[in-house]
Design an enzyme around this catalytic site. Structure first.
Site, PDB file in Angstrom:
ATOM      1  N   LYS A  51       3.566  -8.564  18.134  1.00 57.25           N
ATOM      2  CA  LYS A  51       5.003  -8.268  18.249  1.00 57.25           C
ATOM      3  C   LYS A  51       5.215  -6.753  18.301  1.00 57.25           C
ATOM      4  O   LYS A  51       6.013  -6.259  19.080  1.00 57.25           O
ATOM      5  CB  LYS A  51       5.771  -8.913  17.086  1.00 57.25           C
ATOM      6  CG  LYS A  51       5.853 -10.429  17.257  1.00 57.25           C
ATOM      7  CD  LYS A  51       6.371 -11.174  16.048  1.00 57.25           C
ATOM      8  CE  LYS A  51       6.199 -12.681  16.291  1.00 57.25           C
ATOM      9  NZ  LYS A  51       6.561 -13.517  15.154  1.00 57.25           N
ATOM     10  N   GLN A  95       8.079 -12.589   9.244  1.00 57.94           N
ATOM     11  CA  GLN A  95       7.005 -13.450   9.754  1.00 57.94           C
ATOM     12  C   GLN A  95       6.813 -14.648   8.812  1.00 57.94           C
ATOM     13  O   GLN A  95       6.636 -14.480   7.610  1.00 57.94           O
ATOM     14  CB  GLN A  95       5.699 -12.635   9.879  1.00 57.94           C
ATOM     15  CG  GLN A  95       4.553 -13.406  10.491  1.00 57.94           C
ATOM     16  CD  GLN A  95       4.812 -13.827  11.930  1.00 57.94           C
ATOM     17  OE1 GLN A  95       5.287 -13.049  12.744  1.00 57.94           O
ATOM     18  NE2 GLN A  95       4.521 -15.083  12.240  1.00 57.94           N
ATOM     19  N   ASP A 118      15.175 -14.072  15.551  1.00 57.14           N
ATOM     20  CA  ASP A 118      14.358 -15.294  15.651  1.00 57.14           C
ATOM     21  C   ASP A 118      15.232 -16.522  15.932  1.00 57.14           C
ATOM     22  O   ASP A 118      14.726 -17.574  16.313  1.00 57.14           O
ATOM     23  CB  ASP A 118      13.601 -15.533  14.332  1.00 57.14           C
ATOM     24  CG  ASP A 118      12.128 -15.168  14.443  1.00 57.14           C
ATOM     25  OD1 ASP A 118      11.606 -15.151  15.576  1.00 57.14           O
ATOM     26  OD2 ASP A 118      11.500 -14.922  13.394  1.00 57.14           O
TER      27      ASP A 118
END
Ligand code: NDP
Length: 278
Positions: A51, A95, A118
């Site tokens: 990422k 995460q 997200d």
């Protein structure tokens, strides 16, 4: 048979994001993503690294918070609170999975919906459900891009989604509905799964079972999207679909690797760039 090239399409999206980020910079607007990793799970460390690499490529500034395994929930929530209030941060990514002593739901809910790149916050999911603009869960949004950019018609098609998780199956079904497909969702309690999947014009497999979907699940000419990623004993990657067994029956199919996989990060980058205008 068309092999849907997720590598090329994800590259195209990352290039579009890079152009948008550069244009924003010219207007004096910077795009920045905070990436939070708790603990040192090897897979998560690799994902976070990828990422950050994608941020560097697209010109998005990434600010990394690598916290020790023993970080408390309060400490994590307090960091998220700081980031929610920082004007120089547009996106916050935590995460997953988190260590067991931290409640994932509380953490997801703590992220400001305006920075929820997200797309996991209940408000983002709610917006998707009622058709309002908001952040979309990256993997399902990436699948819509794969289909659109491969010129695969969704309107009026019967789309069968296998899997009903909050991060893939459910948002996937909602997005296909938004594209005017007729949608059926299957899961582990579905009876006569094959009878249903054989009716699919578009089959999306997000089951989490290596090579479960073979030709006996499909009708001739189906489009197959394979979300699964599994590392086999021989170290090779495979999906939820038995690619070699089914490929000659499909009109189009995503390979593993190089199908859905690369789309997730590309869509995360797109969400970050879009966060400035949402
Ligand atoms: P989950 O394990 O959360 O969900 C799996 C779903 O499949 C559940 O809804 C489950 O049903 C259903 N299921 C399990 N077994 C069967 C069965 N025998 N018949 C019918 N349905 C079944 O997985 P995720 O949604 O998180 O992920 C799915 C796959 O996609 C995984 O392989 C994962 O690694 C991969 N993935 C890939 C990403 C990418 O970037 N390409 C991103 C995210 C995930 P029930 O609800 O009843 O338990």
């Amino acid at each position: 048979m068309q092999i849907i090239d997720g590598k090329a399409i994800s590259q195209q999206i990352k290039d579009e994001v890079r152009d948008k980020v550069a244009a924003l910079k010219e207007q004096g607007k910077e795009v920045a993503l905070a990436v939070i990793l708790v603990g040192n799970d090897p897979a998560s460390t690799v994902y976070v690294g990828n990422k950050k690499k994608a941020c560097a490529y697209t010109g998005i500034r990434s600010e990394s918070f690598e916290l020790p395994e023993e970080t408390t929930q309060e400490e994590l929530l307090s960091l998220i609170d700081d980031l929610n209030n920082r004007e120089d941060i547009q996106g916050i990514l935590v995460q997953l999975p988190l260590p067991k002593h931290i409640d994932e739901k509380s953490v997801i809910n703590a992220i400001s919906p305006d920075k929820d790149v997200d797309g996991f916050h209940p408000q983002s999911v709610g917006r998707l459900t009622i058709g309002e603009p908001g952040f979309l869960s990256c993997t399902p949004a990436g699948i819509i891009q794969l289909l659109k950019r491969s010129n695969i018609e969704m309107e009026g098609k019967h789309c069968v989604v296998i899997g009903r998780s909050n991060i893939v199956g459910k948002p996937m079904a909602l997005l296909m509905l938004r594209e005017n497909a007729t949608v059926t969702i299957c899961h582990s309690r579905t009876k006569d799964l094959k009878e249903i999947t054989k009716q699919a014009d578009i089959l999306i497999a997000a089951v989490g079972k290596p090579k479960m979907i073979d030709r006996s699940y499909l009708k001739e000419g189906v489009v197959v999207i394979d979300v699964g990623i599994h590392r086999m004993e021989d170290k090779k990657l495979c999906g939820d679909v038995d690619f070699e067994d089914v490929k000659d029956m499909c009109s189009a199919i995503t390979p593993v690797p190089g199908g859905v996989g690369p789309m997730t990060i590309a869509m995360l980058m797109k969400n970050c760039a879009d966060s400035v205008s949402l």
